[in-house]
Scaffold this motif. Sequence first.
Motif, PDB file in Angstrom:
ATOM      1  N   ARG A  61       0.981  -1.312  -0.214  1.00 55.46           N
ATOM      2  CA  ARG A  61      -0.062   0.145   0.155  1.00 55.46           C
ATOM      3  C   ARG A  61       0.929   1.327  -0.141  1.00 55.46           C
ATOM      4  O   ARG A  61       1.861   1.342   0.641  1.00 55.46           O
ATOM      5  CB  ARG A  61      -0.807  -0.006   1.281  1.00 55.46           C
ATOM      6  CG  ARG A  61      -1.730   1.256   1.333  1.00 55.46           C
ATOM      7  CD  ARG A  61      -2.620   0.918   2.646  1.00 55.46           C
ATOM      8  NE  ARG A  61      -1.814   1.279   3.864  1.00 55.46           N
ATOM      9  CZ  ARG A  61      -2.081   1.179   4.901  1.00 55.46           C
ATOM     10  NH1 ARG A  61      -3.150   0.438   5.316  1.00 55.46           N
ATOM     11  NH2 ARG A  61      -1.349   1.459   6.070  1.00 55.46           N
TER      12      ARG A  61
ATOM     13  N   PRO B  71      -5.869   1.811  -0.930  1.00 53.85           N
ATOM     14  CA  PRO B  71      -6.171   0.293  -1.024  1.00 53.85           C
ATOM     15  C   PRO B  71      -5.069  -0.364  -0.901  1.00 53.85           C
ATOM     16  O   PRO B  71      -3.873   0.141  -1.197  1.00 53.85           O
ATOM     17  CB  PRO B  71      -7.039   0.439  -2.289  1.00 53.85           C
ATOM     18  CG  PRO B  71      -6.578   1.626  -2.932  1.00 53.85           C
ATOM     19  CD  PRO B  71      -6.268   2.771  -2.066  1.00 53.85           C
ATOM     20  N   GLN B  72      -5.129  -1.633  -0.748  1.00 51.76           N
ATOM     21  CA  GLN B  72      -3.865  -2.514  -0.683  1.00 51.76           C
ATOM     22  C   GLN B  72      -3.948  -3.173  -2.309  1.00 51.76           C
ATOM     23  O   GLN B  72      -4.965  -3.268  -2.794  1.00 51.76           O
ATOM     24  CB  GLN B  72      -3.931  -3.572   0.449  1.00 51.76           C
ATOM     25  CG  GLN B  72      -3.958  -3.175   1.529  1.00 51.76           C
ATOM     26  CD  GLN B  72      -3.983  -3.980   2.884  1.00 51.76           C
ATOM     27  OE1 GLN B  72      -3.902  -5.207   2.694  1.00 51.76           O
ATOM     28  NE2 GLN B  72      -4.517  -3.472   3.941  1.00 51.76           N
ATOM     29  N   HIS B  73      -2.799  -3.489  -2.859  1.00 54.27           N
ATOM     30  CA  HIS B  73      -2.652  -4.284  -3.958  1.00 54.27           C
ATOM     31  C   HIS B  73      -1.986  -5.356  -3.609  1.00 54.27           C
ATOM     32  O   HIS B  73      -0.918  -5.473  -3.086  1.00 54.27           O
ATOM     33  CB  HIS B  73      -1.607  -3.321  -5.025  1.00 54.27           C
ATOM     34  CG  HIS B  73      -2.227  -1.940  -4.982  1.00 54.27           C
ATOM     35  ND1 HIS B  73      -3.169  -1.859  -6.206  1.00 54.27           N
ATOM     36  CD2 HIS B  73      -2.260  -0.778  -4.367  1.00 54.27           C
ATOM     37  CE1 HIS B  73      -3.590  -0.646  -6.301  1.00 54.27           C
ATOM     38  NE2 HIS B  73      -3.155   0.153  -5.139  1.00 54.27           N
ATOM     39  N   PHE B  74      -2.451  -6.703  -4.051  1.00 55.83           N
ATOM     40  CA  PHE B  74      -2.044  -7.857  -3.894  1.00 55.83           C
ATOM     41  C   PHE B  74      -1.342  -8.603  -5.084  1.00 55.83           C
ATOM     42  O   PHE B  74      -1.430  -8.170  -5.931  1.00 55.83           O
ATOM     43  CB  PHE B  74      -3.385  -8.748  -3.607  1.00 55.83           C
ATOM     44  CG  PHE B  74      -3.904  -8.752  -2.301  1.00 55.83           C
ATOM     45  CD1 PHE B  74      -4.828  -7.570  -2.162  1.00 55.83           C
ATOM     46  CD2 PHE B  74      -3.923  -9.479  -1.306  1.00 55.83           C
ATOM     47  CE1 PHE B  74      -5.637  -7.348  -1.077  1.00 55.83           C
ATOM     48  CE2 PHE B  74      -4.444  -9.357  -0.228  1.00 55.83           C
ATOM     49  CZ  PHE B  74      -5.270  -8.264  -0.061  1.00 55.83           C
TER      50      PHE B  74
END
Lengths: 114, 114
Positions: free
Chosen positions: B95, B102-105
Amino acid sequence: QKEVEQDPGPLSVPEGAIVSLNCTYSNSAFQYFMWYRQYSRKGPELLMYTYSSGNKEDGRFTAQVDKSSKYISLFIRDSQPSDSATYLCAMSARRGSTLGRLYFGRGTQLTVWP
Amino acid sequence: DAGVIQSPRHEVTEMGQEVTLRCKPISGHNSLFWYRQTMMRGLELLIYFNNNVPIDDSGMPEDRFSAKMPNASFSTLKIQPSEPRDSAVYFCASRLGQYNQPQHFGDGTRLSIL
């Protein structure tokens, strides 16, 4: 009681249907609400992001937040087979001990058949 | 732009062996998260780092699990000794900025302990 509740489904609809996905939560400190889409054997990808209450629309997708009821929804119009995936709701707080964390629902598995 | 990169994508090993999972966050992101996903429990946060410092490790199951972030571009999650109940998909996410982003996976590491 989990912080975020989401019906895991599975949900199966015909192409072109309107899909409604929902989550409820218990922590009134949650202010940021997200929907992630996860295809099989892939990581979750951000689909929609909203702050506080109200609606947000992006193409065929609409996210709704009702903070008074602690209830969020994702609507998919004119659903397509390519929408077949697991949809996870996620939320985070603006302050407090949970700051920085995302709380996820279990995910709802959606299949759109042609 | 490169997303979050995890390695290996798949790992199969025998009970008792040491397992090391690796993650390269998105360049410039200052927070990193490790999650575990199973059918029974969904997506669970294990630990997260902010500016390479562990902030919350309350989700780490037990002392067999450890995580490090020696620099801004690399993190490891280690399990020693591994047990069959550790079998799951492990995700890393990153992040940029503060709690409301938002978080990115990544696409995860599918771990099987025999």
